[in-house]
Design a protein around this motif. Structure first.
Motif, short mmCIF file in Angstrom:
data_model
loop_
_atom_site.label_atom_id
_atom_site.label_comp_id
_atom_site.label_asym_id
_atom_site.label_seq_id
_atom_site.Cartn_x
_atom_site.Cartn_y
_atom_site.Cartn_z
N VAL A 171 122.15 56.47 83.95
CA VAL A 171 122.06 57.83 84.48
C VAL A 171 121.40 57.78 85.84
N LYS A 172 121.83 58.64 86.74
CA LYS A 172 121.22 58.72 88.07
C LYS A 172 120.04 59.69 88.01
N VAL A 173 118.96 59.35 88.70
CA VAL A 173 117.77 60.20 88.70
C VAL A 173 117.46 60.61 90.14
N GLY A 174 117.33 61.92 90.36
CA GLY A 174 117.01 62.44 91.68
C GLY A 174 115.85 63.41 91.62
N ARG A 175 115.58 64.05 92.74
CA ARG A 175 114.42 64.94 92.84
C ARG A 175 114.72 66.09 93.77
N ILE A 176 114.25 67.29 93.38
CA ILE A 176 114.29 68.45 94.28
C ILE A 176 112.88 69.03 94.39
N THR A 177 112.69 69.85 95.40
CA THR A 177 111.39 70.49 95.64
C THR A 177 111.04 71.46 94.52
N HIS A 178 109.80 71.44 94.08
CA HIS A 178 109.36 72.36 93.03
C HIS A 178 109.23 73.77 93.61
N PRO A 179 109.66 74.81 92.87
CA PRO A 179 109.61 76.17 93.40
C PRO A 179 108.27 76.88 93.31
N SER A 180 107.23 76.21 92.84
CA SER A 180 105.93 76.85 92.68
C SER A 180 105.40 77.39 94.00
N PRO A 181 104.80 78.59 94.00
CA PRO A 181 104.19 79.11 95.23
C PRO A 181 102.98 78.28 95.67
N ASN A 183 103.18 75.22 96.10
CA ASN A 183 103.79 74.18 96.92
C ASN A 183 104.22 74.80 98.24
N PRO A 184 103.54 74.50 99.35
CA PRO A 184 103.88 75.13 100.64
C PRO A 184 105.34 74.98 101.02
N ALA A 185 105.94 73.85 100.66
CA ALA A 185 107.34 73.61 101.02
C ALA A 185 108.29 74.56 100.30
#
Length: 220
Positions: A171-181, A183-185
């Motif tokens: 399986v391929k494993v990736g990452r996206i930015t967490h939507p928590s406020p 997290n400044p990004a």
């Protein structure tokens, strides 16, 4: 204590194989803690997913973190962002869940005496090791059942734990930015940011409101 709506979530949307499984960290106080559904902001779970089951009281309840179930009027920002994005891009819940599914690496919430959230990586070493063994096995079993092409960690913690739990699996494993406020990004154009991150992995998303299935071709 929230097994009924969580079971309905699994039964309604988690039976067929998925192409992408998104993995979060653990419950937020106004989301999964209330509804049992990962990132489960009440209005999204009830009105978009069509899920509203009975929620009991947990055996140990922090006085500053009440469980009101679907009567909770607080909004889970991370859940509103994640599921709001899914609603905007896919239209119906059925269209989103045709190819995608969302789980949490850990189903438990932890708080200090003052009610502040303690993330799993901040637990004591022995507790963390025991917890990770169980959650790694659950994550692996979930992926075995759903047979996705991609497992996407929502944030660094979920990405790192997915890498560890799925070591040796096809399986391929990736990452996206967490939507928590927190997290400044995430506070400036989170939706655009994660769509670019997904596109870079070759995971295409339908145009807004199109309700089409996500395409597998790599972006040009």
């Amino acid at each position: 204590y929230a097994r009924a709506p969580l079971t309905e979530y699994f039964d309604k949307y988690g039976r067929s194989p998925k192409r992408v499984v998104l993995v979060g960290m653990n419950p937020g106080p106004w989301g999964m803690l209330q509804t049992g559904v990962p990132f489960g902001d009440v209005s999204i779970v009830r009105d978009w997913m069509g899920i509203e089951g009975p929620v009991k009281q947990p055996g140990k309840l922090h006085p500053k973190r009440p469980v009101e179930g679907f009567s909770c009027t607080r909004s889970e920002v991370s859940g509103s962002r994640l599921w709001g994005w899914a609603k905007d891009r896919f239209g119906s819940a059925d269209e989103f869940f045709r190819d995608f599914f969302v789980v949490n690496y850990c189903p438990l919430a932890f708080f200090d005496e003052g009610g502040k959230n303690i993330t799993p990586d901040k637990l004591k070493a022995d507790d963390r090791a025991r917890l990770f063994r169980l959650c790694d096995e659950a994550t692996k079993r979930t992926v075995e059942l759903l047979t996705p092409e991609w497992v996407i960690g929502i944030g660094k913690f979920a990405y790192d734990r997915s890498i560890a739990a799925l070591d040796g699996m096809d399986v391929k494993v990736g990452r996206i930015t967490h939507p928590s406020p927190a997290n400044p990004a995430a506070n400036k154009g989170w939706e655009s940011a994660i769509e670019k991150e997904l596109a870079d992995m070759g995971i295409q998303i339908p145009n807004q409101g199109a309700g089409r299935r996500a395409k597998g071709e790599r972006s040009k």
